[in-house]
Structure formats: structure tokens, C-alpha cells
Design an enzyme around this catalytic site. Structure first.
Site, PDB file in Angstrom:
ATOM      1  N   HIS A 151      75.496  21.450  50.655  1.00 19.16           N
ATOM      2  CA  HIS A 151      75.751  21.528  52.087  1.00 19.16           C
ATOM      3  C   HIS A 151      76.002  20.141  52.671  1.00 19.16           C
ATOM      4  CE1 HIS A 151      74.719  25.774  52.904  1.00 19.16           C
ATOM      5  NE2 HIS A 151      73.890  25.637  51.869  1.00 19.16           N
ATOM      6  N   GLU A 179      71.579  18.656  51.555  1.00 20.60           N
ATOM      7  CA  GLU A 179      72.410  18.249  52.693  1.00 20.60           C
ATOM      8  C   GLU A 179      72.895  16.835  52.390  1.00 20.60           C
ATOM      9  OE1 GLU A 179      73.190  20.123  55.195  1.00 20.60           O
ATOM     10  OE2 GLU A 179      71.725  21.742  55.147  1.00 20.60           O
ATOM     11  N   GLU A 203      82.676  21.801  56.699  1.00 21.69           N
ATOM     12  CA  GLU A 203      81.629  21.796  55.687  1.00 21.69           C
ATOM     13  C   GLU A 203      82.016  22.657  54.497  1.00 21.69           C
ATOM     14  OE1 GLU A 203      76.846  22.819  55.195  1.00 21.69           O
ATOM     15  OE2 GLU A 203      77.894  23.289  57.074  1.00 21.69           O
ATOM     16  N   HIS A 218      78.643  28.162  52.532  1.00 21.88           N
ATOM     17  CA  HIS A 218      79.635  28.765  53.413  1.00 21.88           C
ATOM     18  C   HIS A 218      80.884  29.189  52.641  1.00 21.88           C
ATOM     19  CE1 HIS A 218      76.803  27.321  56.340  1.00 21.88           C
ATOM     20  NE2 HIS A 218      76.982  26.097  55.869  1.00 21.88           N
TER      21      HIS A 218
END
Length: 313
Positions: A195, A277, A140, A103
């Protein structure tokens, strides 16, 4: 963070972790989500609409320590660093590693741009998403950039040349297809996309997303499936050992591995690549870890150790 509400292609493997492990969603109110997650977690970005108040609040606190000026590939290339001169105390000298911070803190201001769909071979998906956040608004995108800076610094000390896909120097993105192209153009020895997930409370732990075997349109992962799995397995072992957290209790059947065929960043990659993640931002216990600077340094160390183990064979 990829969504966890849709069907996933999950491969369960008998992975034995040679060490003791300790335990490391969507909400009704709008929170940033990532486009590549089952349930609302990563985008390749993740599959969710962008532009949320939580994203706006959290992005202002993005840590910029360690950030360096770098142009986007469309200008003068992604941020590169490190030395290619091998020495005995620099085991990664001569290696090129791409670190992809999931992101971008500015995505929430550019919902039109990041919602534009791009071709990922098997289908079309959003350019990027805002990512998820903790209940307190720690985003995030802030987390991934901080861990990526720490990881870059550790890898450089080991002699690696590090390419940072972005350093929040651009207003949004890059799009998921462009993220893949950056790793490909660098001829990276390994790519790790950092992430954090956004699943339900009680869902805890980390997991590594691996590319499925895909051949459709511009996507052809045949050459990277096996090495990416090896990279993922090394990351599971070292991330768990260094951070003291367990593989996810809600995906991967305890292996810490999940196989996906719907992530553009993996589908379009021609070099070994995985998504990591690091934990679930929507679970209070995991969130307490993810927001702790000391734990984030451990996370970066675990990733660096996993990459080194993979490259050293």
C-alpha cells in the site's frame, strides 16, 4: 492506505535499527482513498467512499509490464508462479509467498460493488476502496501493482512460488475478506499487502501494519500475531536500509510498526500477514519517491529482502 483520522490501536516497541536512516489526507477535492487507514490511506481496502475523478485519471496509466494472464480465484485461481525445487542459489525454493497489491485500478468505476460491506469478524466494512493518490493523480492502485510485479519477479528469482492476489484482470476488488481467503488457501509462508498512505503533508515515511490479537466471529489472529510481528520487524529493517527512507514520523512512534484490529485482511488471515504503507502519497517529498521507477525497484528489493530474512530465521 488505512485511515488516520480514527482511533488506532498502536503498540510502541523499542525497535533499534542497526543502520543509518535518511528521511524517506485527505483533501477538499475528491481523491481515491483506501478503506483501512487512519486518516484516509489503505483499505483493507481503506475506510472511505470510492469513485473519484483522480482515481479515474490515474488508473489509465497503470503499468502492465510484467503482468501475466491469470484468473480470479472464483474462476481458476489467483496467479501462481515459481518453482518448488530447492537449490543452493534459490533460498526461497519451496516457499509460498502471497503478494497482495492494495486496491484495483478499476475500483473507481464500481463504487456500488466496492462499497458493499463484508464481515471481518469484529464488524462489517466496505468490500474495498479506490485507494489514495498523489496530488498529480498517480494512484495508489497503480503504485501497488507496479511494486507487486517487481516484488514477484525478485521472489521468483529466489525460488519462491508467488501468488498474486490480483493482477488487475478483474474489474474491481477482490474484497478484503476474499483477499484474506486467498492467502489462507495458499497456505502461505508469508503475505505482504502493498500500500501507500494518504496522510497530511509533512507526514513522511513508511510503516508496517501488524495484526492485533482478535477473536470475534470469523476472526481469530491468535496464531499469527507473533510471526506477523517478526515479519514486520524484518521488513522495517530491510525496507529502510534498501530505500534509504525512515519509518513514519506520524505513526508508530518511530518504530515503523502499527498494530490494528480493524483491518479485515489481517483479522481474517490464518497465515502470517502484514500491510506495508510504503510512503505518504499526499506529501510532495514522499510522492517524488513513490512516482520514481528506480525507487519503486528499491522498495520491491527491500520487501523481498525482508521476507527472505523472515523465512530464513
Amino acid at each position: 492506505m488505512p485511515y488516520h483520522h480514527r482511533k488506532l490501536l498502536t503498540l510502541t516497541l523499542p525497535l533499534v535499527l542497526p543502520f543509518a536512516l535518511t528521511a524517506c489526507g485527505g483533501a477538499a477535492t475528491p481523491v481515491p482513498q483506501s478503506s483501512d487507514a487512519p486518516g484516509a490511506t489503505t483499505s483493507d481496502a481503506k475506510d472511505s467512499p470510492a469513485g473519484s475523478p483522480a482515481g479515474a485519471a490515474g488508473s489509465q496509466g497503470t503499468e502492465s509490464a510484467g503482468a501475466r494472464e491469470s484468473a480470479h480465484p472464483s474462476q481458476s485461481g489467483p496467479a501462481r508462479s515459481g518453482s518448488a525445487t530447492p537449490t543452493a542459489d534459490r533460498p526461497l525454493a519451496g516457499r509460498v509467498i502471497v503478494v497482495d497489491p492494495g486496491h484495483n485500478p478499476g475500483n473507481f468505476r464500481h463504487s456500488t460493488e466496492i462499497n458493499k460491506k463484508v464481515d471481518i469478524g469484529t464488524t462489517r466494512k466496505e468490500c474495498d476502496t479506490t485507494g489514495t493518490s498523489t496530488n498529480a493523480g498517480y494512484t495508489e492502485a497503480t503504485f501497488t501493482l507496479d511494486v507487486s510485479h517487481r516484488l514477484r519477479d525478485l521472489l521468483e528469482k529466489e525460488g519462491a512460488e508467488v501468488v498474486l492476489v490480483h493482477d488487475a484482470e478483474r474489474p474491481y476488488g477482490p474484497c478484503i475478506d476474499e483477499r484474506a481467503r486467498i492467502g489462507n488457501a495458499a497456505k502461505a509462508d508469508a503475505v505482504v499487502s502493498v500500500h501507500a498512505d494518504g496522510s497530511a503533508t509533512g507526514n513522511r515515511g513508511f510503516h508496517v501494519i501488524l495484526p492485533a490479537r482478535v477473536k470475534d466471529g470469523a476472526a481469530d489472529t491468535g496464531a499469527i500475531v507473533a510471526p506477523s510481528r517478526t515479519l514486520g520487524e524484518k521488513l522495517v529493517t530491510h525496507f529502510a536500509r534498501t530505500t534509504g527512507t525512515r519509518p513514519a514520523n506520524y505513526i508508530g512512534s518511530g518504530t515503523g510498526l502499527d498494530v490494528r484490529n480493524d483491518l479485515g485482511g489481517l483479522n481474517l488471515s490464518t497465515v502470517p500477514k502484514v500491510f506495508l504503507e510504503c510512503g505518504n502519497m499526499r506529501d510532495p517529498k514522499d510522492a517524488a519517491l513513490l512516482t520514481d521507477a528506480g525507487w519503486r525497484q528499491k522498495a520491491a528489493r527491500g520487501i523481498a529482502d525482508g521476507i527472505e530474512a523472515y523465512l530464513q530465521g
